[in-house]
Design a protein around this motif. Structure first.
Motif, short mmCIF file in Angstrom:
data_model
loop_
_atom_site.label_atom_id
_atom_site.label_comp_id
_atom_site.label_asym_id
_atom_site.label_seq_id
_atom_site.Cartn_x
_atom_site.Cartn_y
_atom_site.Cartn_z
N LEU B 223 3.42 5.08 -2.97
CA LEU B 223 3.70 4.41 -4.25
C LEU B 223 3.77 5.42 -5.39
CD1 LEU B 223 1.33 1.32 -3.86
CD2 LEU B 223 3.84 1.27 -3.86
N LEU B 224 3.15 6.59 -5.20
CA LEU B 224 3.17 7.59 -6.26
C LEU B 224 3.86 8.87 -5.82
CD1 LEU B 224 -0.34 6.94 -7.87
CD2 LEU B 224 1.89 6.23 -8.72
N ASP B 268 -6.59 5.45 -6.58
CA ASP B 268 -5.44 4.97 -7.35
C ASP B 268 -4.43 4.26 -6.45
OD1 ASP B 268 -6.49 5.84 -9.70
OD2 ASP B 268 -5.32 7.70 -9.80
N SER B 271 -5.96 0.84 -5.46
CA SER B 271 -5.95 -0.23 -6.47
C SER B 271 -4.53 -0.68 -6.77
CB SER B 271 -6.70 0.20 -7.73
OG SER B 271 -5.96 1.18 -8.43
N LEU B 272 -3.59 0.26 -6.79
CA LEU B 272 -2.18 -0.12 -6.99
C LEU B 272 -1.68 -1.01 -5.85
CD1 LEU B 272 -0.17 3.02 -8.19
CD2 LEU B 272 -0.18 0.74 -9.24
N ARG B 275 -3.10 -4.48 -6.15
CA ARG B 275 -2.53 -5.21 -7.29
C ARG B 275 -1.09 -5.65 -6.99
NH1 ARG B 275 -2.14 -3.00 -13.52
NH2 ARG B 275 -1.04 -4.82 -14.34
N LEU B 276 -0.29 -4.73 -6.46
CA LEU B 276 1.10 -5.06 -6.15
C LEU B 276 1.20 -5.98 -4.94
CD1 LEU B 276 2.51 -1.47 -6.72
CD2 LEU B 276 3.07 -3.48 -8.11
#
Lengths: 339, 339
Positions: B223-224, B268, B271-272, B275-276
């Motif tokens: 995701l990052l 990170d 949690s992303l 949430r997504l």
């Protein structure tokens, strides 16, 4: 893609005004690019352009024959092929937003080769792309980001370009969808790119530029649309926006075509976009909210926009009804303060 | 794609052990699918399979000739074409993970048509796909999600499948990359799909299934990761995972091939992803952390995994060194408690 202007807009044979949405967008935003329209029967709505045949259009300087229609299934009607071939033989390039490729029709391909003209299949990227690099580029970038598809991202981006240019700000529109590409004459249809190259494609259409130049990048999809979130994510990271404008439609109660998926809240999209956006920009900021209020009467729309503006402490507007001057005002202030 | 097994693994002519990584993966995870290997010279590393020519492989039942090599540029060597054609003429299907398509080589296409065999270009999706629907499907789904590319997502997913099957849990591997597809014999290379269809492709490889069945979906990208985040996002939303396993490599200090992008923190990504992930699953949960600790000695690895496990209150392991039993233990407990 780099589509030579001006255009002859072919409006097809369908009386549904929605079928000529693409052509209408081109004419609305770039009237200077449109020399004429061609309607295959009298029921087809007019854009108010002169009706022309191919010879007349060419005499008026038309360089590209634009299939500015959407039809069921995106298929090219058999009956249009002789017309397209004739335009080609007379020296026009052809651009199409249909799913079916011009380059899959041998008669069209052969004619284009003989005539030395180009075929632009807007939904199909043929450009050689690189994967994204994530390296920070010079210049400034704005991205419109939506709570869903079809909430006015392209319109808002073009309205911002127009308003900024009128103030003599240096700005350009970066198209990421087929209508946007026809309007601008260049760009990449991001949703047609192989998924490995989404961010790379966006990087390529918004390259290094002068420090005071604004690239205004057309958003697509939504971070919380279950079908298209990948496109939006790659677009956000590739665009590395300094500035974001949220786009939303009031009274839409679920994601388009998905009654089982509620509309995302504006604040959720904003916080997600900022959190994710920091990957490729150290300080992304929202500078405005653009809302399609067409389901409200004018008084209710004004009240609603005031509420939204107060809630986010940002200028809120309906670009169609009230323009985007308040967003540009704020953008200028933010960047004067933070220059 | 549905690639008939068993395979004859063609290892090429390169002495670099990395060049046969794909073949090694197939042999490691599905030895029963591999009847033999073909090496074009003696310097090529052996997988320990019997060396065979095409006739011998066919006599041993081989159904598909697998180009199990990676070479510079992903180009098909001219000198291999007669060999491939010969395999086809003798009745074998051919599968290739090279960038250059088998279907772009006329001699290969013609031979395959004459012989009535299939050509599998794993990097190129030819399947007709739909856009994602976001509708909740029956059954259970696990997705591996990484801090970056190449941190062990495929290995972890396959190790989980193996461990779950050994406990008589109902589980299957859903491949999203070319090596995974060769291992499983089916799947879709998500990064080769047109970006509009990322989520839809994932939905199609992990359809409705029995309520107690686990589909274990191979993650991709991060995701990052500024280049590939779109792929990961669409994969997350299409997979609608009930359960996530985080994959990470210790001591990697920046995103692969991007020295200017620091490695994301594990917390990170977690949690992303949660949430997504709630967009398409009401209650996604992490059940474990899988870490490539190859840069640490065993004692340091054990200590590091204990730290990570304590920090997240989750089982942490290096699947290569220590297996994934602790993650399966936890998964079973969570779903017994929440059944």
């Amino acid at each position: 893609m780099n589509i030579p202007a001006p255009y002859m807009l072919m409006l097809g044979d369908n009386k549904d005004p929605l079928a000529i949405k693409t052509a209408r967008g081109i004419h609305y935003w770039r009237p200077e690019k449109c020399v004429g329209q061609m309607r295959l029967n009298e029921d087809v709505p007019s854009l108010g352009l002169p009706d022309m045949n191919i010879d007349t259009a060419i005499a008026h300087g038309a360089k590209t024959f634009v299939l500015g229609t959407a039809n069921a299934g995106g298929v090219l009607a058999e009956s249009w092929i002789p017309l397209i071939v004739s335009a080609i033989e007379k020296g026009m390039h052809v651009a199409s937003g249909l799913h079916q490729r011009l380059t899959d029709v041998p008669a069209i391909v052969d004619a284009a080769e003989d005539a030395g003209v180009e075929l632009f299949d807007l939904r199909h990227s043929t450009q050689k792309l690189d994967v994204g690099s994530g390296v920070k580029r010079s210049g400034k970038r704005l991205l419109t980001i939506g709570t869903d598809c079809s909430v006015g991202k392209m319109f808002t981006t073009l309205a911002l370009e127009d308003a900024m240019k009128k103030r003599a700000l240096s700005a350009s529109f970066c198209a990421t969808g087929q209508t946007g590409i026809l309007i601008e004459g260049s760009g990449i249809a991001i949703d047609a790119v192989v998924s490995d190259f989404i961010a790379g494609a966006v990087e390529s259409i918004s390259p290094d530029c002068a420090p005071d130049h604004w690239q205004l990048i057309e958003g697509q999809g939504s971070l919380l649309n279950p079908a298209f979130s990948g496109v939006t994510m790659g677009l956000l990271h590739g665009a590395q926006p300094d500035v974001l404008v949220l786009c939303h439609e009031v009274n839409r109660d679920h994601i388009r075509h998905m009654p089982h998926v509620p509309m995302p809240k504006m604040e959720d999209i904003m916080s997600l976009a900022l959190r994710l956006g920091t990957l490729t920009n150290p300080n992304p900021r929202f500078v405005g909210v653009a809302i399609n209020t067409s389901s409200l009467n004018e008084e209710d729309a004004i009240n609603y926009l005031k509420e939204v503006g107060d809630a986010f402490n940002l200028p809120a507007t309906d670009p169609v009804r009230f323009g985007v001057e308040n967003i540009v005002d704020h953008l200028v202030t933010v960047f004067e303060d933070n220059a």
